[in-house]
Design a protein around this motif. Structure first.
Motif, mmCIF file in Angstrom:
data_model
loop_
_atom_site.group_PDB
_atom_site.id
_atom_site.type_symbol
_atom_site.label_atom_id
_atom_site.label_comp_id
_atom_site.label_asym_id
_atom_site.label_seq_id
_atom_site.Cartn_x
_atom_site.Cartn_y
_atom_site.Cartn_z
ATOM 1 N N UNK A 156 0.691 -0.674 -0.783
ATOM 2 C CA UNK A 156 0.142 -0.079 -0.045
ATOM 3 C C UNK A 156 0.549 1.166 -0.021
ATOM 4 N N UNK A 157 0.962 2.103 -0.632
ATOM 5 C CA UNK A 157 1.154 3.122 -1.246
ATOM 6 C C UNK A 157 0.937 4.406 -0.153
ATOM 7 N N UNK A 158 0.991 5.368 -0.080
ATOM 8 C CA UNK A 158 0.508 6.539 0.685
ATOM 9 C C UNK A 158 -0.524 6.984 0.455
ATOM 10 N N UNK A 159 -1.042 7.125 -0.753
ATOM 11 C CA UNK A 159 -2.589 7.382 -1.255
ATOM 12 C C UNK A 159 -2.270 6.007 -2.128
ATOM 13 N N UNK A 160 -4.384 5.897 -1.321
ATOM 14 C CA UNK A 160 -4.886 3.943 -2.065
ATOM 15 C C UNK A 160 -5.387 4.604 -2.937
ATOM 16 N N UNK A 161 -6.587 6.203 -2.872
ATOM 17 C CA UNK A 161 -7.324 6.368 -3.589
ATOM 18 C C UNK A 161 -6.802 7.760 -4.587
ATOM 19 N N UNK A 162 -6.695 7.610 -5.751
ATOM 20 C CA UNK A 162 -6.684 9.177 -5.831
ATOM 21 C C UNK A 162 -7.684 10.581 -5.861
ATOM 22 N N UNK A 163 -7.298 11.316 -5.040
ATOM 23 C CA UNK A 163 -7.897 12.709 -5.406
ATOM 24 C C UNK A 163 -7.826 14.106 -6.134
ATOM 25 N N UNK A 164 -8.051 15.121 -5.933
ATOM 26 C CA UNK A 164 -7.292 16.281 -5.804
ATOM 27 C C UNK A 164 -6.795 16.511 -5.855
ATOM 28 N N UNK A 165 -6.070 16.744 -4.616
ATOM 29 C CA UNK A 165 -5.831 17.278 -3.771
ATOM 30 C C UNK A 165 -4.538 16.628 -3.383
ATOM 31 N N UNK A 166 -4.530 14.625 -3.885
ATOM 32 C CA UNK A 166 -3.355 14.093 -4.436
ATOM 33 C C UNK A 166 -2.606 14.648 -4.842
ATOM 34 N N UNK A 167 -3.405 14.915 -6.117
ATOM 35 C CA UNK A 167 -2.523 15.232 -7.807
ATOM 36 C C UNK A 167 -1.494 16.140 -7.532
ATOM 37 N N UNK A 168 -1.985 17.200 -6.872
ATOM 38 C CA UNK A 168 -2.091 18.899 -6.939
ATOM 39 C C UNK A 168 -0.857 18.322 -5.871
ATOM 40 N N UNK A 169 -0.524 17.764 -4.628
ATOM 41 C CA UNK A 169 0.387 17.456 -3.504
ATOM 42 C C UNK A 169 1.785 17.417 -4.470
ATOM 43 N N UNK A 170 0.997 16.204 -4.961
ATOM 44 C CA UNK A 170 2.075 15.029 -5.203
ATOM 45 C C UNK A 170 2.675 15.789 -6.410
ATOM 46 N N UNK A 171 2.272 16.504 -7.577
ATOM 47 C CA UNK A 171 2.868 17.555 -8.688
ATOM 48 C C UNK A 171 3.629 18.621 -7.986
ATOM 49 N N UNK A 172 2.951 19.425 -6.544
ATOM 50 C CA UNK A 172 4.081 20.080 -6.526
ATOM 51 C C UNK A 172 4.783 19.307 -5.008
ATOM 52 N N UNK A 173 4.987 18.720 -5.262
ATOM 53 C CA UNK A 173 5.893 17.784 -3.974
ATOM 54 C C UNK A 173 8.038 17.580 -4.696
ATOM 55 N N UNK A 174 7.308 17.486 -6.385
ATOM 56 C CA UNK A 174 8.821 17.428 -7.280
ATOM 57 C C UNK A 174 8.770 18.458 -8.076
ATOM 58 N N UNK A 175 7.966 20.164 -7.669
ATOM 59 C CA UNK A 175 8.430 21.317 -8.184
ATOM 60 C C UNK A 175 7.557 21.091 -9.146
ATOM 61 N N UNK A 176 6.150 20.794 -9.684
ATOM 62 C CA UNK A 176 5.512 20.882 -10.703
ATOM 63 C C UNK A 176 4.530 21.530 -10.793
ATOM 64 N N UNK A 177 4.227 22.858 -11.082
ATOM 65 C CA UNK A 177 3.041 23.692 -11.082
ATOM 66 C C UNK A 177 2.213 23.918 -12.731
ATOM 67 N N UNK A 178 2.302 22.711 -13.347
ATOM 68 C CA UNK A 178 1.080 22.547 -14.540
ATOM 69 C C UNK A 178 -0.250 23.018 -13.647
ATOM 70 N N UNK A 179 -0.651 23.602 -14.576
ATOM 71 C CA UNK A 179 -1.981 23.836 -14.246
ATOM 72 C C UNK A 179 -2.915 22.590 -14.342
ATOM 73 N N UNK A 180 -3.062 21.547 -15.436
ATOM 74 C CA UNK A 180 -3.227 20.611 -16.083
ATOM 75 C C UNK A 180 -3.192 19.468 -14.394
ATOM 76 N N UNK A 202 -3.120 12.891 -13.264
ATOM 77 C CA UNK A 202 -2.109 12.904 -12.129
ATOM 78 C C UNK A 202 -0.542 12.769 -13.635
ATOM 79 N N UNK A 203 0.312 13.444 -12.916
ATOM 80 C CA UNK A 203 2.099 13.261 -13.571
ATOM 81 C C UNK A 203 1.793 11.973 -13.842
ATOM 82 N N UNK A 204 3.315 11.654 -14.974
ATOM 83 C CA UNK A 204 3.603 9.997 -15.153
ATOM 84 C C UNK A 204 3.721 9.486 -13.983
ATOM 85 N N UNK A 205 4.500 10.107 -12.804
ATOM 86 C CA UNK A 205 4.942 9.230 -12.339
ATOM 87 C C UNK A 205 4.100 8.970 -11.166
ATOM 88 N N UNK A 206 2.774 8.876 -10.886
ATOM 89 C CA UNK A 206 1.922 8.886 -9.733
ATOM 90 C C UNK A 206 2.480 7.318 -9.269
#
Length: 423
Positions: free
Chosen positions: A35-59, A76-80
């Motif tokens: 089980x990874x940190x996120x088990x079901x994807x949410x809008x917040x999880x997408x945003x926080x994952x992207x920002x976690x590696x420095x990506x502010x792409x509005x998509x 989600x970004x490719x490496x989700x």
């Protein structure tokens, strides 16, 4: 006992018998039991994952913007998949092989050296990911830095709850003998990076010029072989960057890391993962990514990043360039040098080929991360599909039929076992 003495106690050599036992796993697919940190994807999880590696792409980070794209909402970004996964239920590997391979390479330092991934489907809010796979290859070799090492290729097929193949990743895992790493000390004379105000201003100027392609399509017909891609910068790497990457979701789930009582229980579960620090406090071996003293005790001059963090940076470079309507088909990257705390990586690249593939206009890219020392730390290649004025929008690729059938069968078995648990 000093921390260095403690580290010596943690040394384990790579054994011939472990290599032979590992070969028993070749070609065996098993459900991923993590089980990874996120088990079901949410809008917040997408945003926080992207920002976690420095990506502010509005998509990824702006649902209102994403609703107006071809995807009709955030993806989600490719490496989700390194932060999103649920344990897949299924039939385990045969019991005799499980017993014969128990405790492989115990205590041997393992790090991610690179990956090759193919992407087939976007991951959206509400999605879950599961995985299955196993050892694809193993190689025994000697490296200049660490003496004897083991190179393993681990294939994992990522499947969503609809049994659709989302991605196939092949991760390069390097196992090295810790003691030899310290004795050789090849990199111990590297000094921490320092910067003048002028150098920081130069880095900031690159950041200011960066940005995703966004809604303006990059058409296949407009791309020329030999064309240079814009420069991207990542760094200088700080402890804050490592914390942010973890906050985005990477690394806590599979290692079981947690605070206070959660940490205590995890220490009882995996005691070898906890090594006393200089104050005599048990702490995770993983802290070599943020604690200089521990990293030095096992042969590095200072703490360094995760290979997966740089892989996220490299995919960020590509997704910024292709825009909302493009698709990253596949990427291969290698971690050739360490990226230490304080280092800066400059990512540059160029177009090396273009062609029509499966009805898409396809572009091949070569790119790399180069440190402030002028060393290429992470070379990479990628193949992307772009919209075409002649052929139309990008058509998402399809995995091979055999793999699609395997994914359906694995999810059917998962669902069958899950229903049995819920009775």
């Amino acid at each position: 006992m000093t921390q260095t003495e403690q580290a010596q106690d943690f040394d384990h050599a790579i054994k011939d018998e472990d290599i032979e036992r590992a070969k028993l796993l070749l070609g065996i697919d098993a459900p991923a039991s993590i089980d990874e940190f996120h088990r079901e994807l949410s809008v917040d999880a997408i945003r926080n994952f992207a920002r976690g590696y420095g990506d502010d792409n509005p998509l990824y980070v702006d649902p209102g913007y994403a609703a107006g794209t071809r995807w009709s909402g955030p993806i989600a970004p490719p490496m989700i998949h390194c932060a999103l996964s649920r344990k897949m239920l299924g039939d385990p590997i045969p019991d005799d092989i499980r017993k014969a391979t128990k405790g492989l390479f115990s205590g041997v330092h393992i790090f991610v050296s690179g990956q090759q991934t193919e992407w087939f489907q976007p991951v959206r809010p509400g999605d879950e990911l599961y995985g299955f796979g196993g050892l694809e290859s193993i190689e025994d070799k000697h490296s200049e830095f660490a003496g004897r090492s083991i190179i393993r290729i681990r294939r994992v097929v990522r499947v969503n709850q609809r049994a659709e193949v989302v991605a196939v990743e092949r991760t390069i895992l390097i196992g090295t003998e810790r003691k030899k790493s310290r004795e050789r000390g090849k990199y111990m004379d590297i000094e921490p990076a320092t910067y003048t105000a002028e150098q920081i201003a130069e880095i900031d100027a690159i950041y200011a010029a960066e940005g995703p392609r966004g809604a303006q399509p990059r058409y296949y017909e407009d791309v020329e072989v030999g064309e240079a891609l814009p420069k991207m910068v990542k760094g200088p790497l700080t402890l804050t960057d490592v914390i942010s990457f973890h906050a985005g979701g990477y690394g806590f789930g599979p290692y079981g890391i947690g605070a206070a009582r959660v940490g205590y229980k995890n220490r009882q579960r995996v005691p070898k993962f906890y090594i006393n620090n200089a104050a005599g406090i048990p702490d995770v071996a993983q802290r070599l990514h943020w604690e200089n003293e521990w990293s030095q005790s096992i042969g590095n001059p200072m703490a360094y990043d995760y290979g997966i963090m740089r892989e996220c940076w490299l995919t960020h470079y590509v997704t910024d360039w292709i825009g909302d309507d493009g698709w990253l088909l596949r990427q291969h990257d290698e971690m050739r040098k360490f990226n230490y705390i304080g280092d800066t990586q400059f990512i540059t690249g160029e177009v090396v080929a273009k062609r029509i593939e499966n009805g898409n206009g396809v572009i091949d890219l070569e790119f790399r991360a180069t440190s402030q020392r002028g060393e290429v730390t992470a070379p990479a290649t990628a193949t992307v599909a772009l919209p075409s004025r002649e052929f139309g929008p990008v058509v998402l690729p399809q995995p091979e039929e055999e793999l699609r059938r395997k994914a359906v069968a694995m999810m059917e078995r998962h669902n069958e076992l899950a229903r049995g648990r819920n009775r």
